[in-house]
Scaffold this motif. Structure first.
Motif, PDB file in Angstrom:
ATOM      1  N   UNK A  96       0.798  -1.220   0.000  1.00  0.00           N
ATOM      2  CA  UNK A  96       0.000   0.000   0.000  1.00  0.00           C
ATOM      3  C   UNK A  96       0.832   1.272   0.000  1.00  0.00           C
ATOM      4  N   UNK A  97       0.165   2.404   0.259  1.00  0.00           N
ATOM      5  CA  UNK A  97       0.827   3.705   0.266  1.00  0.00           C
ATOM      6  C   UNK A  97       1.951   3.763   1.301  1.00  0.00           C
ATOM      7  N   UNK A  98       2.961   4.542   0.980  1.00  0.00           N
ATOM      8  CA  UNK A  98       4.111   4.719   1.866  1.00  0.00           C
ATOM      9  C   UNK A  98       4.180   6.175   2.326  1.00  0.00           C
ATOM     10  N   UNK A  99       4.866   6.420   3.443  1.00  0.00           N
ATOM     11  CA  UNK A  99       5.044   7.803   3.903  1.00  0.00           C
ATOM     12  C   UNK A  99       5.756   8.605   2.816  1.00  0.00           C
ATOM     13  N   UNK A 100       5.383   9.794   2.695  1.00  0.00           N
ATOM     14  CA  UNK A 100       6.107  10.488   1.672  1.00  0.00           C
ATOM     15  C   UNK A 100       5.822  11.890   1.506  1.00  0.00           C
TER      16      UNK A 100
END
Length: 101
Positions: free
Chosen positions: A97-101
């Motif tokens: 899924x989405x990652x910190x960024x």
């Protein structure tokens, strides 16, 4: 399909006898497509408990990781580890899924 992982933490009481387990687990790990991402390197333990040796093993799928652990060849290898070590092993599904960024 997300990859699967073994997260393993081990205390080894007899390093010489543990080598037999390492030799024996090579076959099932290869059979199920395992790849070491972390294997006993330098580490810090800033929170919680720890053991003296750590590994993260990647499998092509979560099911492959589960099947490897339950395989007859790994269960036979594990019999070599149990008398000479104490381990924590988690089988976990990878995250895509989405990652910190």
């Amino acid at each position: 399909m997300p990859k699967g992982y073994w997260i393993v933490r081990v205390d080894i009481a007899d390093a010489e006898k543990y080598k037999a387990y390492i030799a024996a687990n090579a076959k099932p790990l290869a059979q199920y497509g395992a790849r070491f991402l972390v294997r006993a390197g330098k580490f810090e333990n800033p929170e919680g408990g720890s053991r003296t040796r750590n590994a993260v093993i990647e499998f092509p799928s979560y099911q492959a990781a589960v099947d490897c652990w339950h395989s007859e060849t790994y269960q036979e290898a594990m019999k070599l580890r149990l008398p000479v070590s104490t381990a924590d092993l988690v089988i976990i599904e990878g995250y895509d899924g989405p990652q910190p960024g």
